[in-house]
Design an enzyme around this catalytic site. Structure first.
Site, mmCIF file in Angstrom:
data_model
loop_
_atom_site.group_PDB
_atom_site.id
_atom_site.type_symbol
_atom_site.label_atom_id
_atom_site.label_comp_id
_atom_site.label_asym_id
_atom_site.label_seq_id
_atom_site.Cartn_x
_atom_site.Cartn_y
_atom_site.Cartn_z
ATOM 1 N N LYS A 179 7.268 -1.933 16.617
ATOM 2 C CA LYS A 179 6.835 -3.025 15.746
ATOM 3 C C LYS A 179 8.029 -3.569 14.971
ATOM 4 O O LYS A 179 8.653 -2.852 14.180
ATOM 5 C CB LYS A 179 5.755 -2.533 14.770
ATOM 6 C CG LYS A 179 5.115 -3.685 13.977
ATOM 7 C CD LYS A 179 3.834 -3.230 13.299
ATOM 8 C CE LYS A 179 3.091 -4.369 12.635
ATOM 9 N NZ LYS A 179 1.807 -3.928 12.073
ATOM 10 N N CYS A 206 7.988 -1.264 8.031
ATOM 11 C CA CYS A 206 7.206 -1.293 6.791
ATOM 12 C C CYS A 206 8.128 -1.625 5.621
ATOM 13 O O CYS A 206 9.078 -0.896 5.349
ATOM 14 C CB CYS A 206 6.516 0.041 6.526
ATOM 15 S SG CYS A 206 5.626 0.004 4.947
ATOM 16 N N ILE A 260 0.850 -1.191 0.000
ATOM 17 C CA ILE A 260 0.000 0.000 0.000
ATOM 18 C C ILE A 260 0.890 1.246 0.000
ATOM 19 O O ILE A 260 0.613 2.213 -0.706
ATOM 20 C CB ILE A 260 -0.942 0.010 1.235
ATOM 21 C CG1 ILE A 260 -1.764 -1.295 1.316
ATOM 22 C CG2 ILE A 260 -1.842 1.243 1.227
ATOM 23 C CD1 ILE A 260 -2.673 -1.587 0.163
ATOM 24 N N GLY A 261 1.954 1.203 0.808
ATOM 25 C CA GLY A 261 2.896 2.326 0.822
ATOM 26 C C GLY A 261 2.543 3.419 1.815
ATOM 27 O O GLY A 261 2.754 4.602 1.548
#
Lengths: 303, 257
Positions: free
Chosen positions: A165, A130, A71-72
């Site tokens: 995370k 991410c 998705i970015g």
């Protein structure tokens, strides 16, 4: 004390179930379907300083028992998240964990400092994992020294506990976990997606416009369980586990391996009611195990 | 209101080459409107994992039945095509915003343009328009004759014209070739089909009011995953729209084509 409640730094959870960041938007779509106050917490979509439009499409591709996404980090930016997305969620009795992303340390610090002042944000989740953006994101999550420095910088400004995370795309996740603990992290959330690729049958080229994407869904659960198991042994801060959770048994597995709470990701796309359904199923599961309170099973794999 | 329901298969048949017509019964039919879609989980296992978005072709509220028409080409739709009468199917819906039927003026004429598997939602739309006394003209393009369907069904509702890429049925070429030839008179157009077709139509009728139904690879179908994003043109305030929850139908000119 209810049977499912869990206490974590900054988080008073009715139950250990929360939708994972990026799989629940900012809650509105699901708030139209059920009462979000049923949830233990909500991890909102990653927020960056500026508006981000994300990657070109196709952004998702199905794989065996899973999916790839790139998705970015599309999001409306810090100001809009603070002014419209977070206030919407105030109508529900549910703590918010704000996922923070950026390109530079300064970005993370700016978002963390501001978003941690929102009344319903009870904890931050630093997104140093991410895999779908060119700069920032995962670069902070693969080097223990850089990861530690980022946590230290954010801890100085955040008004709420800071969770980090972790990325599974590293040689030794334990080393990163120890580094963020040393940097002052209050907890760890894990795992983010595994970098993968799917090819088009006809052209032989990647299906996803970004080329690579993050793999999630039931296919990654064994990897996630192994990593939670290893990190639990190495750190003294709580873990929120995730990776392929679709039912109450998966929750029991993650908590057995060492997670204190569990996030549900991709399953929300398959069944938007999956979180409340799992919460409903949990007491019967505990009954079967002969367990009174759910926190009794945390880390039982290691006994 | 979006609901999840285990709907019952009432009928299923192959109406053209690899094209299936599936009728499902359930209470969510009551909330359906033309142009909306359902998100179908074809298997209770993790294979395949995600739902399949399929447009609604016919809504029968009296019987609580809805019909979808889909091409069984991928793994998921092939599994769906094997469902038997009486089987349960996990359906999330109705999803998205449909065609604005009221955009057609009273006593007016609507042009419905479809391409391939984009034709099905136009069937329910045509019925809804006819029920309001609006005349409909149907212009549909298919690849070949063996994948054409619903000629009789559409013909009872209005003038119906087919065009095929290989010329095996109707005129040879694309819908725009046929439109060029027919020069239909109309007040508003509605279209659903592949992007090149939608792009060509926008340029074809710059002065007409029109509504386009889009397709994009979807994840959740409810607007949460940001998979089916389309860039908007400069005329709109938003930077992007989600095909699943903002669409799939948009007024002409909203999405950058």
């Amino acid at each position: 004390m209810s049977r499912l409640s869990i206490q974590l730094p900054g988080l008073d959870l009715k139950n250990p179930i929360m939708p994972a960041s990026g799989c629940f938007g900012f809650g509105k779509e699901f708030g139209n379907l059920y009462d979000l106050s049923k949830l233990g917490a909500i991890m909102i979509k990653a927020t960056t300083v500026e508006t981000r439009l994300g990657n070109p499409t196709p952004r998702v591709a199905e794989t065996a028992a899973g999916m790839l996404n790139a998705i970015g980090l599309q999001n409306p930016g810090l100001e809009k998240v603070m002014n419209s997305e977070l206030p919407y969620l105030e109508r529900f009795d549910v703590p918010i964990i704000a996922n923070v992303a950026g390109t530079t340390t300064e970005d993370y610090v700016e978002v963390s400092e501001k978003i941690s002042t929102a009344p319903n944000v009870k904890a931050l989740e630093l997104n140093i994992s991410c895999p779908n953006v060119k700069h920032g994101g995962i670069t902070f999550g693969t080097d223990p020294v850089i990861a530690r420095e980022l946590v230290e910088a954010v801890k100085k400004v955040s008004k709420v506990p800071v969770y980090v995370k972790l990325s599974p795309n590293v040689t030794d996740i334990v080393e990163i976990a120890k580094a963020v603990e040393a940097g002052g992290a209050d907890g760890i959330t894990m795992i983010n997606t595994l970098v993968g690729m799917r090819l088009d049958e006809r052209t032989g080229k990647p299906v996803i416009a970004n080329g690579t994407g993050g793999l999630s869904g039931p296919a990654v659960k064994p990897v996630a369980i192994r990593m939670v198991y290893e990190v639990y042994k190495a750190v003294n801060i709580p873990i929120i586990g995730m990776g392929g959770v679709t039912n109450a048994q998966d929750v029991i597995d993650f908590m057995s391996a060492g997670a204190s709470a569990v996030a549900v990701g991709t399953a929300n796309f398959v069944d938007p009611f999956v979180c409340p359904n799992i919460i409903e199923e949990l007491p019967a599961k505990l009954e079967k195990l002969g367990v009174k309170r759910i926190n009794e099973i945390i880390g039982r794999s290691h006994l | 209101m979006i609901q999840q329901e285990r709907m019952i298969v009432v009928r299923q048949s192959e109406i053209a080459h690899h094209i299936f017509e599936l009728t499902l019964q359930g209470k969510i039919v009551q909330d359906m409107n033309p142009g909306q879609f359902v998100h179908i989980r074809v298997s209770d296992s993790f294979e395949p994992l995600l739902r399949r978005p399929i447009s609604i072709a016919n809504i029968n509220k009296e019987a609580n039945e809805a019909t979808v028409i889909y091409r069984a080409e991928g793994r998921g739709t092939q599994i769906l095509s094997q469902k038997q009468v009486g089987d349960e199917v996990d359906v999330l819906g109705p999803l998205g915003n449909g065609f604005p039927v009221e955009a057609a003026p009273e006593g007016g004429t609507a042009l419905l343009v479809g391409g391939g598997i984009g034709v099905p939602p136009l069937y329910e739309l045509s019925q809804a328009l006819n029920a309001r006394g609006i005349r409909t003209i149907h212009v549909f393009g298919f690849a070949t004759e063996d994948v054409c369907f619903y000629e009789d069904e559409f013909s009872t509702l209005g003038d119906t014209h087919f065009v095929t890429v290989d010329g095996t049925k109707g005129t040879k070429g694309f819908v725009t070739d046929l439109l060029d030839e027919l020069k239909p008179e109309f007040d508003v157009f509605y279209a659903c089909g592949p992007l090149p077709m939608l792009r060509a139509l926008e340029g074809f009728y710059p002065e007409k009011k029109g509504y386009l139904s889009f397709e994009e690879r979807m994840g959740c179908g409810i607007g949460a995953c940001f998979a089916c994003i389309c860039k908007t043109t400069d005329q709109t305030e938003k930077d992007y729209v989600k095909v699943c929850s903002d669409g799939p139908v948009f007024p002409k000119g909203v999405v950058e084509l």
